[in-house]
Design a protein around this motif. Structure first.
Motif, PDB file in Angstrom:
ATOM      1  N   GLY A 114      50.152 -38.909 -10.316  1.00  0.00           N
ATOM      2  CA  GLY A 114      50.653 -39.817  -9.251  1.00  0.00           C
ATOM      3  C   GLY A 114      51.491 -38.560  -8.343  1.00  0.00           C
ATOM      4  N   LEU A 115      52.094 -37.365  -8.013  1.00  0.00           N
ATOM      5  CA  LEU A 115      52.527 -36.597  -7.258  1.00  0.00           C
ATOM      6  C   LEU A 115      51.444 -35.950  -6.920  1.00  0.00           C
ATOM      7  N   ARG A 116      52.035 -35.730  -5.102  1.00  0.00           N
ATOM      8  CA  ARG A 116      50.493 -34.748  -4.563  1.00  0.00           C
ATOM      9  C   ARG A 116      50.113 -34.081  -4.677  1.00  0.00           C
ATOM     10  N   GLU A 117      50.600 -33.425  -5.577  1.00  0.00           N
ATOM     11  CA  GLU A 117      49.695 -31.963  -6.092  1.00  0.00           C
ATOM     12  C   GLU A 117      49.256 -32.218  -7.399  1.00  0.00           C
ATOM     13  N   GLY A 118      49.351 -33.080  -8.179  1.00  0.00           N
ATOM     14  CA  GLY A 118      48.221 -33.303  -9.173  1.00  0.00           C
ATOM     15  C   GLY A 118      46.845 -34.169  -8.595  1.00  0.00           C
ATOM     16  N   ARG A 119      47.654 -35.315  -7.485  1.00  0.00           N
ATOM     17  CA  ARG A 119      46.859 -36.038  -6.410  1.00  0.00           C
ATOM     18  C   ARG A 119      45.898 -35.046  -6.022  1.00  0.00           C
ATOM     19  N   LEU A 147      32.333 -31.194   0.144  1.00  0.00           N
ATOM     20  CA  LEU A 147      32.991 -29.118   0.647  1.00  0.00           C
ATOM     21  C   LEU A 147      34.249 -29.959   1.345  1.00  0.00           C
ATOM     22  N   ALA A 148      33.952 -30.750   2.428  1.00  0.00           N
ATOM     23  CA  ALA A 148      34.693 -30.962   3.865  1.00  0.00           C
ATOM     24  C   ALA A 148      36.240 -31.561   2.828  1.00  0.00           C
ATOM     25  N   VAL A 149      35.825 -32.321   1.900  1.00  0.00           N
ATOM     26  CA  VAL A 149      37.331 -33.353   1.261  1.00  0.00           C
ATOM     27  C   VAL A 149      38.032 -32.383   1.047  1.00  0.00           C
ATOM     28  N   ALA A 150      37.031 -30.994  -0.176  1.00  0.00           N
ATOM     29  CA  ALA A 150      37.846 -30.155  -0.719  1.00  0.00           C
ATOM     30  C   ALA A 150      38.516 -28.947   0.282  1.00  0.00           C
ATOM     31  N   VAL A 151      38.256 -28.734   1.207  1.00  0.00           N
ATOM     32  CA  VAL A 151      39.018 -28.093   1.939  1.00  0.00           C
ATOM     33  C   VAL A 151      40.111 -28.536   2.633  1.00  0.00           C
ATOM     34  N   GLY A 152      40.066 -29.491   3.139  1.00  0.00           N
ATOM     35  CA  GLY A 152      41.137 -30.696   3.253  1.00  0.00           C
ATOM     36  C   GLY A 152      41.919 -30.647   2.433  1.00  0.00           C
ATOM     37  N   ALA A 153      41.392 -30.943   1.536  1.00  0.00           N
ATOM     38  CA  ALA A 153      42.704 -30.736   0.182  1.00  0.00           C
ATOM     39  C   ALA A 153      43.632 -29.475   0.330  1.00  0.00           C
ATOM     40  N   GLU A 154      42.844 -29.206   0.155  1.00  0.00           N
ATOM     41  CA  GLU A 154      43.194 -27.773  -0.177  1.00  0.00           C
ATOM     42  C   GLU A 154      44.445 -26.979   0.691  1.00  0.00           C
ATOM     43  N   ALA A 155      44.062 -28.066   2.195  1.00  0.00           N
ATOM     44  CA  ALA A 155      44.674 -27.169   3.144  1.00  0.00           C
ATOM     45  C   ALA A 155      46.213 -28.245   3.249  1.00  0.00           C
ATOM     46  N   MET A 156      45.697 -29.485   2.611  1.00  0.00           N
ATOM     47  CA  MET A 156      47.011 -30.599   2.219  1.00  0.00           C
ATOM     48  C   MET A 156      47.444 -30.251   1.224  1.00  0.00           C
ATOM     49  N   ARG A 157      47.677 -29.690   0.443  1.00  0.00           N
ATOM     50  CA  ARG A 157      48.737 -28.532  -0.281  1.00  0.00           C
ATOM     51  C   ARG A 157      49.448 -27.896  -0.359  1.00  0.00           C
ATOM     52  N   ALA A 158      48.516 -26.698   0.727  1.00  0.00           N
ATOM     53  CA  ALA A 158      48.808 -25.770   1.197  1.00  0.00           C
ATOM     54  C   ALA A 158      50.386 -25.928   1.896  1.00  0.00           C
ATOM     55  N   HIS A 159      50.565 -26.854   2.771  1.00  0.00           N
ATOM     56  CA  HIS A 159      51.253 -27.009   3.522  1.00  0.00           C
ATOM     57  C   HIS A 159      51.836 -28.995   3.129  1.00  0.00           C
ATOM     58  N   PRO A 160      52.735 -28.788   2.246  1.00  0.00           N
ATOM     59  CA  PRO A 160      53.410 -29.424   2.237  1.00  0.00           C
ATOM     60  C   PRO A 160      54.859 -30.277   3.010  1.00  0.00           C
ATOM     61  N   GLU A 161      55.210 -29.183   3.950  1.00  0.00           N
ATOM     62  CA  GLU A 161      56.264 -29.533   4.922  1.00  0.00           C
ATOM     63  C   GLU A 161      56.452 -30.815   5.193  1.00  0.00           C
ATOM     64  N   ALA A 162      57.517 -31.251   5.683  1.00  0.00           N
ATOM     65  CA  ALA A 162      56.987 -32.702   6.180  1.00  0.00           C
ATOM     66  C   ALA A 162      57.330 -32.301   8.205  1.00  0.00           C
ATOM     67  N   THR A 172      44.753 -24.280   8.834  1.00  0.00           N
ATOM     68  CA  THR A 172      44.196 -24.000   7.679  1.00  0.00           C
ATOM     69  C   THR A 172      42.840 -24.525   7.196  1.00  0.00           C
ATOM     70  N   VAL A 173      42.689 -25.282   7.351  1.00  0.00           N
ATOM     71  CA  VAL A 173      41.073 -25.769   7.301  1.00  0.00           C
ATOM     72  C   VAL A 173      40.060 -25.368   8.768  1.00  0.00           C
ATOM     73  N   VAL A 174      39.983 -24.603   9.262  1.00  0.00           N
ATOM     74  CA  VAL A 174      39.401 -23.814  10.078  1.00  0.00           C
ATOM     75  C   VAL A 174      39.425 -22.249   9.578  1.00  0.00           C
ATOM     76  N   HIS A 175      40.937 -22.360   9.150  1.00  0.00           N
ATOM     77  CA  HIS A 175      40.651 -20.787   8.684  1.00  0.00           C
ATOM     78  C   HIS A 175      39.903 -20.298   7.035  1.00  0.00           C
ATOM     79  N   LEU A 176      39.711 -21.600   6.306  1.00  0.00           N
ATOM     80  CA  LEU A 176      38.870 -21.404   4.879  1.00  0.00           C
ATOM     81  C   LEU A 176      38.119 -21.669   5.308  1.00  0.00           C
ATOM     82  N   THR A 177      37.454 -22.479   6.688  1.00  0.00           N
ATOM     83  CA  THR A 177      36.173 -22.840   6.716  1.00  0.00           C
ATOM     84  C   THR A 177      35.201 -21.786   7.296  1.00  0.00           C
ATOM     85  N   ALA A 178      35.695 -20.515   7.598  1.00  0.00           N
ATOM     86  CA  ALA A 178      35.694 -19.721   8.896  1.00  0.00           C
ATOM     87  C   ALA A 178      35.393 -18.642   7.588  1.00  0.00           C
TER      88      ALA A 178
END
Length: 302
Positions: A114-119, A147-162, A172-178
């Motif tokens: 139920g937590l953001r990190e876990g989801r 794979l695009a979904v995985a990259v997006g999820a990792e990018a969201m995990r790395a930026h939890p700030e409001a 992060t999506v562009v950087h990680l993909t490149a």
């Protein structure tokens, strides 16, 4: 005469084992060493988390690199596909991160989900599992979507700030993909050239694409660093120290890429600097995994 085995000659096998041990040691100990003398709070199970993050990033790079490399390879024999096992490794590592998060937090799996990190970890694990299924199917190109979904999820995990979360996630999506395309595609191109006993045209086509990837990495990396790293925290935080190491490795990889391009233009053998470039990119991936584990420097500026 000694015939080469599946990993090459005995000397190459020895070098591979030594390199693997070095990568393992850095992944397990790097975060703690980078925090020495900073006064930052220690991250529980930092070594295990770093290793699992490394496997996730490596699996992503190998898979997207194979997808892109097949398009660049043209006609001729292709190396054995590694996309499916790479995606399965990334899926298992993501699941391992989820289990480790549950163990370290002391929370029940239901609460963790139920937590953001876990989801996000659950989404990443399922996305890589689906990508592995696509890679093993008759239409491996469909793996681009999970794979695009995985990259997006990792990018969201790395930026939890409001504040400005969308900007940080997009960078992060562009950087990680490149970064994944740069390292993974070069690895696939070199494997193809080794199988064919040459194939300079494949490396030339890759070099044209790599120029755009390099530009994307420079722009997104610079903006992300300015957003995340206060100037007075460069040497006093683990994040700042690791980022300096990453920048030095990136500079080395850039010089090696230029050397390979120069040899191609002069008609020489560009494989030697390209192989060293791959090693530098592997080191960058290791440091990148460590950067995802150490504390956020914005909360520790002096």
């Amino acid at each position: 005469m000694t015939l080469p085995g599946p990993f090459g000659t005995p000397s190459r096998l020895t070098a591979t084992v030594v390199a693997a041990v070095a990568v393992l040691a850095v992944a397990l100990l790097g975060a703690g060493l980078a925090q020495t003398g900073t006064g930052e709070l220690r991250i529980p199970a930092a070594g295990a988390i770093s290793l699992l993050r490394l496997l996730v990033l490596a699996g992503l790079a190998v898979h997207v690199g194979e997808l892109a490399g097949r398009r660049l390879a043209g006609a001729g024999p292709l190396p054995r596909g590694l996309a499916a096992p790479a995606a399965l490794l990334a899926a298992a590592s993501s699941a391992g991160l989820l289990l480790l998060f549950t163990a370290v937090s002391g929370l029940s799996p239901v609460v963790v989900y139920g937590l953001r990190e876990g989801r996000l970890l659950l989404v990443t694990a399922n996305a890589f599992a689906l990508a592995a299924f696509c890679a093993a199917s008759r239409r491996p190109g469909l793996a681009v979507l999970p794979l695009a979904v995985a990259v997006g999820a990792e990018a969201m995990r790395a930026h939890p700030e409001a504040r400005l979360q969308v900007l940080g996630t997009a960078l992060t999506v562009v950087h990680l993909t490149a970064a994944s395309l740069w390292a993974g595609t070069l690895l696939y191109v070199l494997r193809t050239m080794r199988l064919r006993g040459g194939g300079r045209d494949v490396l030339v086509r890759y070099a044209r694409t790599a120029a755009w990837l390099y530009a994307a990495l420079v722009v997104t990396g610079t903006v992300s660093t300015l957003r995340r790293l206060p100037l007075d925290a460069v040497l006093t935080t683990a994040y700042g120290r690791l980022l300096l190491v990453k920048l030095m490795l990136f500079g080395g990889a850039s010089l090696l890429a230029l050397a390979a391009r120069g040899r191609m233009r002069s008609g020489g053998d560009a494989q030697a600097p390209a192989r060293v470039e791959v090693s530098a990119l592997v080191a960058i991936v290791v440091v990148s995994a460590l950067l995802t584990v150490v504390p956020d420097p914005r909360g520790f500026a002096r």
